[in-house]
Design a protein around this motif. Sequence first.
Motif, PDB file in Angstrom:
ATOM      1  N   TRP A   1       0.820  -1.209   0.000  1.00  0.00           N
ATOM      2  CA  TRP A   1       0.000   0.000   0.000  1.00  0.00           C
ATOM      3  C   TRP A   1       0.853   1.258   0.000  1.00  0.00           C
ATOM      4  CZ3 TRP A   1      -5.049   0.135  -0.902  1.00  0.00           C
ATOM      5  CH2 TRP A   1      -5.819  -1.007  -0.633  1.00  0.00           C
ATOM      6  N   PHE A   2       2.065   1.130   0.548  1.00  0.00           N
ATOM      7  CA  PHE A   2       2.883   2.318   0.763  1.00  0.00           C
ATOM      8  C   PHE A   2       4.070   2.444  -0.180  1.00  0.00           C
ATOM      9  CE2 PHE A   2       0.733   1.092   4.655  1.00  0.00           C
ATOM     10  CZ  PHE A   2       0.076   2.270   4.976  1.00  0.00           C
ATOM     11  N   GLY A   3       4.382   1.382  -0.903  1.00  0.00           N
ATOM     12  CA  GLY A   3       5.509   1.456  -1.822  1.00  0.00           C
ATOM     13  C   GLY A   3       6.086   0.076  -2.094  1.00  0.00           C
ATOM     14  N   GLU A   4       7.184   0.048  -2.801  1.00  0.00           N
ATOM     15  CA  GLU A   4       7.865  -1.217  -3.091  1.00  0.00           C
ATOM     16  C   GLU A   4       9.132  -1.243  -2.257  1.00  0.00           C
ATOM     17  OE1 GLU A   4       8.327  -1.974  -7.256  1.00  0.00           O
ATOM     18  OE2 GLU A   4       6.207  -1.586  -7.678  1.00  0.00           O
ATOM     19  N   PHE A   5       9.070  -1.933  -1.155  1.00  0.00           N
ATOM     20  CA  PHE A   5      10.179  -1.894  -0.206  1.00  0.00           C
ATOM     21  C   PHE A   5      11.096  -3.107  -0.285  1.00  0.00           C
ATOM     22  CE2 PHE A   5       6.724   0.481   2.238  1.00  0.00           C
ATOM     23  CZ  PHE A   5       7.158   1.732   1.792  1.00  0.00           C
ATOM     24  N   GLY A   6      10.655  -4.155  -0.973  1.00  0.00           N
ATOM     25  CA  GLY A   6      11.420  -5.399  -0.974  1.00  0.00           C
ATOM     26  C   GLY A   6      12.185  -5.651  -2.253  1.00  0.00           C
ATOM     27  N   LYS A   7      12.950  -6.724  -2.248  1.00  0.00           N
ATOM     28  CA  LYS A   7      13.709  -7.169  -3.427  1.00  0.00           C
ATOM     29  C   LYS A   7      13.358  -8.629  -3.675  1.00  0.00           C
ATOM     30  CE  LYS A   7      18.228  -4.861  -3.870  1.00  0.00           C
ATOM     31  NZ  LYS A   7      17.841  -3.728  -3.016  1.00  0.00           N
ATOM     32  N   GLN A   8      12.943  -8.951  -4.912  1.00  0.00           N
ATOM     33  CA  GLN A   8      12.620 -10.342  -5.204  1.00  0.00           C
ATOM     34  C   GLN A   8      13.804 -11.259  -4.903  1.00  0.00           C
ATOM     35  OE1 GLN A   8      11.661  -7.890  -7.319  1.00  0.00           O
ATOM     36  NE2 GLN A   8       9.891  -8.512  -8.575  1.00  0.00           N
ATOM     37  N   GLY A   9      13.535 -12.396  -4.377  1.00  0.00           N
ATOM     38  CA  GLY A   9      14.590 -13.359  -4.083  1.00  0.00           C
ATOM     39  C   GLY A   9      15.345 -13.081  -2.810  1.00  0.00           C
ATOM     40  N   VAL A  10      15.148 -11.905  -2.218  1.00  0.00           N
ATOM     41  CA  VAL A  10      15.931 -11.503  -1.046  1.00  0.00           C
ATOM     42  C   VAL A  10      15.050 -11.221   0.167  1.00  0.00           C
ATOM     43  CG1 VAL A  10      17.578  -9.811  -0.152  1.00  0.00           C
ATOM     44  CG2 VAL A  10      17.669 -10.466  -2.577  1.00  0.00           C
ATOM     45  N   GLY A  11      14.076 -10.364  -0.028  1.00  0.00           N
ATOM     46  CA  GLY A  11      13.220  -9.961   1.086  1.00  0.00           C
ATOM     47  C   GLY A  11      13.314  -8.466   1.320  1.00  0.00           C
ATOM     48  N   TYR A  12      13.138  -8.060   2.571  1.00  0.00           N
ATOM     49  CA  TYR A  12      13.180  -6.641   2.894  1.00  0.00           C
ATOM     50  C   TYR A  12      14.425  -6.333   3.718  1.00  0.00           C
ATOM     51  CZ  TYR A  12       8.274  -7.037   1.568  1.00  0.00           C
ATOM     52  OH  TYR A  12       7.129  -7.294   0.873  1.00  0.00           O
TER      53      TYR A  12
END
Lengths: 211, 211
Positions: A53-64
Amino acid sequence: MTWKRISDAVIRRLPLYLRVLDDVKEKQTSISSQELGDLAGVRPALVRKDLAWFGEFGKQGVGYDVAFLQNELRKILHLNEPIHMALVGVGSLGRALARYHHRRFQEDSLYTIKLVALFDVDPNLVGTTLDGLPIFHTDEMAERVEEMKIQIAMLTVPADNAQETAGALNDAGVQAILNFAPATLELPENVHVASADVTLELQRLAYYIEK
Amino acid sequence: MTWKRISDAVIRRLPLYLRVLDDVKEKQTSISSQELGDLAGVRPALVRKDLAWFGEFGKQGVGYDVAFLQNELRKILHLNEPIHMALVGVGSLGRALARYHHRRFQEDSLYTIKLVALFDVDPNLVGTTLDGLPIFHTDEMAERVEEMKIQIAMLTVPADNAQETAGALNDAGVQAILNFAPATLELPENVHVASADVTLELQRLAYYIEK
DNA sequence: TAGATTGTTAATCGATTAACAATC
DNA sequence: TAGATTGTTAATCGATTAACAATC
């Protein structure tokens, strides 16, 4: 996408995520929605949806990234800058809460909710201090709230005075109230009220007791 | 109809209805779902639906008999008989809550949740009393809970000890815990846990603050 | 009887979950 | 590259609301 107000159900979980991040930040730099969810008691898909809801904070394959997400959540919740709080009703509960918050603020540098003033009607209390915090008369609320830029208040007065005092807090310009009194408050929509009503919680728990 | 567990959302509203009934019982003998809803902040259709889970308590054209409905709700919530409660962690918050409940129980004959014992680890406190309530060592929890038939507990220990103490309460046979510590408790499904976490509530309210 | 209000059904709304293409 | 995990869409689930026949 057409804009929708973010639901309170989502907002309620953010402080929970924040706590988990704080708990794990010493031992890891990144965290998956799976692990964050496990520790917060929330399904991983919901964690991702909440954050999205607030943005794209993560990285695929890795997490946050733990530190980054913590900082983003703090910004979202306005916990990246000081929030000035008052406490109204310096009875035994009020005193206990005042002590707790005062100490928490001093000991935890990330705890930005700062208790700055206490209010009561008792002439024996007005003019004195508690843990260095001044106790003002409730009549002075409007001036003090403005002067001290108080945004939020904890209400720990007796039930009979709760509605009246809440009204005064609203008039004084306080934006949010955490109500400990066993009373339902009627206030305009512009103030946010949360209930910390112990009696209600205990009566609810009683339902689940057997025998 | 096939049986479904009644949802927690429903149970949460019952104590609210109970409070409204208590507030109006002096001045009226019956109440409509419309009025009950207004005073509790719930839509009338939902009031009727909530109550219908438990029986047919109303009369068409008339509404609900206040005294009767109060009594039925008290039975549903197990508030028609004494419930024995313990408080664990006699710090300043614990003391304030103990005082409040002790007094409430003495003054309000309909308040059946009875605080019967306090627990702490501090040797200076163990063996003393507070408002006539005995303070036992946490190690004695299992025996005392059984002996005193304690069903429910308020947990006011420091966050670091919350999980351990909650585990001990569970082992001792307590059925429900109201947790004031800023910590998420991991407990088996058979114990009901409610959170009275002030920090979480304040952090949530902070979201709604502007400027 | 006429008016009011219940208990209940069906419709709506909103929140959660499952699934998966995108991509680190 | 292969494996892991995100962000997002569509499906599901559950809770609330609206409507109304039944009836006091």
